[in-house]
Design an enzyme around this catalytic site. Structure first.
Site, short mmCIF file in Angstrom:
data_model
loop_
_atom_site.label_atom_id
_atom_site.label_comp_id
_atom_site.label_asym_id
_atom_site.label_seq_id
_atom_site.Cartn_x
_atom_site.Cartn_y
_atom_site.Cartn_z
N ASP A 210 0.87 -1.17 0.00
CA ASP A 210 0.00 0.00 0.00
C ASP A 210 0.92 1.23 0.00
O ASP A 210 2.08 1.13 0.40
CB ASP A 210 -0.87 -0.03 1.26
CG ASP A 210 -1.65 1.24 1.45
OD1 ASP A 210 -2.31 1.67 0.49
OD2 ASP A 210 -1.58 1.81 2.55
N ASP B 118 -0.08 5.08 0.83
CA ASP B 118 -0.29 6.09 1.88
C ASP B 118 -0.19 5.44 3.26
O ASP B 118 -1.00 4.57 3.61
CB ASP B 118 -1.68 6.72 1.74
CG ASP B 118 -1.85 7.45 0.40
OD1 ASP B 118 -1.04 8.34 0.12
OD2 ASP B 118 -2.78 7.11 -0.34
N GLY C 210 -7.88 3.88 3.51
CA GLY C 210 -7.55 2.80 2.59
C GLY C 210 -8.56 2.55 1.49
O GLY C 210 -8.29 1.81 0.56
N ARG D 185 -11.81 6.93 -2.85
CA ARG D 185 -12.36 8.19 -2.32
C ARG D 185 -13.89 8.19 -2.22
O ARG D 185 -14.46 8.51 -1.18
CB ARG D 185 -11.88 9.33 -3.21
CG ARG D 185 -12.06 10.71 -2.62
CD ARG D 185 -11.67 11.75 -3.65
NE ARG D 185 -10.36 11.44 -4.22
CZ ARG D 185 -10.04 11.66 -5.50
NH1 ARG D 185 -10.90 12.20 -6.34
NH2 ARG D 185 -8.83 11.36 -5.93
N SER E 266 -5.39 5.31 -4.16
CA SER E 266 -5.25 6.71 -4.55
C SER E 266 -5.22 6.89 -6.06
O SER E 266 -4.54 6.15 -6.78
CB SER E 266 -3.96 7.28 -3.96
OG SER E 266 -3.73 8.58 -4.45
N ASN F 4 -3.95 9.51 -7.17
CA ASN F 4 -2.77 10.36 -7.33
C ASN F 4 -1.46 9.59 -7.14
O ASN F 4 -0.40 10.19 -6.94
CB ASN F 4 -2.81 11.50 -6.30
CG ASN F 4 -4.10 12.31 -6.39
OD1 ASN F 4 -4.48 12.73 -7.46
ND2 ASN F 4 -4.77 12.50 -5.27
N ASP G 95 -1.40 -0.46 6.10
CA ASP G 95 -1.60 0.24 7.38
C ASP G 95 -3.07 0.47 7.70
O ASP G 95 -3.40 0.92 8.79
CB ASP G 95 -0.89 1.61 7.37
CG ASP G 95 -1.58 2.60 6.46
OD1 ASP G 95 -1.93 2.22 5.32
OD2 ASP G 95 -1.79 3.75 6.89
MG LIG Z 1 -2.74 3.24 3.65
#
Ligand SMILES: [Mg+2]
Length: 249
Positions: A14, A16, A64, A67, A142, A144, A200
């Site tokens: 992952d 972020d 996670g 959006r 994401s 991005n 995470d």
């Molecule tokens: Mg994450």
């Protein structure tokens, strides 16, 4: 080796909160967007303003996830019904798309202002496993992802990228469904039993468990080790450097 079971040929990360410190930026952007909306909603309905809880509600509803799913999930948890709207809704419009667009604008502005910080322990870990011939993929909800990896100078650390844009193109379900992780393994010509997942978020470790990967490593940045285990992590570490240390002993 490196805290991985024998036979693991790929590590799926992952982004972020595992590779980049952008989970903090996302949490702040979600809170700012939802609080703007909740405050206006409370005024217009004559109800009490209850701010977005950046820990409990962030972890349970949005972290996670893609959006739009995050926005829907939080509104549903509060019993608030909004129209879906359209992708072109101006940021802040009280629709699922409008609020999600506002959140994305806030993330981009915060990233532009503060840059992208990385977790050095993760970068060292990735270089170490790659040095042993293990393939690596970035698997992020994401949209991005590419810009963030490019701006952090990390793009060459991954053989495969499955991000929010690719998931949308291919019609893959977002985390907690395992589809994006499975797609990354497939692109590396490997099975789930040959790959480990690093996550995470609660939705992320759930995806790892649902995909029956060889190992799901939970990365606990915010003191939720217990929850990560309950949602599917086989092991929980605070930093991936711990897995390198473990091998050295
Ligand atoms: Mg994450």
């Amino acid at each position: 080796m490196f805290g991985l079971p024998d036979g693991v040929k790929a590590c799926l990360f992952d982004m972020d909160g595992v590779v980049t410190q952008t989970a903090i930026v996302h949490a702040a952007a979600w809170k700012e967007m939802f609080d703007e909306f909740l405050s206006a909603h409370a005024r217009s309905t004559g109800t009490q303003f209850v701010p977005f809880d950046a820990h409990a509600e962030y972890d349970a509803c949005v972290d996670g996830k893609p959006r739009l799913d995050g926005t829907r999930s939080f509104l549903e948890s509060r019993g608030i019904e909004l129209p879906e709207g359209t992708p072109d809704d101006p940021p802040g419009t009280p629709t699922v798309y409008g609020l999600s667009n506002r959140k994305n604008d806030l993330v981009l502005a915060k990233l532009a202002a503060g840059g992208v910080q990385v977790y050095e322990g993760t970068v060292t870990y990735i270089r170490s496993v790659r040095g042993k011939g293990i393939s690596t993929a970035i698997v992020s909800s994401s949209a991005n992802t590419k810009q963030i990896l490019d701006s952090a100078g990390l793009a060459d650390l991954f053989d495969v990228r499955v991000d929010g844009l690719i998931a949308k193109e291919r019609g893959l379900r977002g985390k907690p469904a395992p589809d994006t992780f499975l797609a990354a393994a497939e692109e590396l010509h490997l099975t789930a039993a040959q790959a480990a997942v690093f996550e995470d978020a609660l939705a992320g470790v759930e995806a790892g468990r649902a995909g029956h990967f060889a190992r799901v490593i939970g990365v606990d940045r915010v003191g939720q080790a217990e929850e990560l285990s309950q949602h599917g992590a086989d092991v929980v570490v605070k930093d991936l450097a711990e897995l390198l240390d473990k091998d050295a002993r």
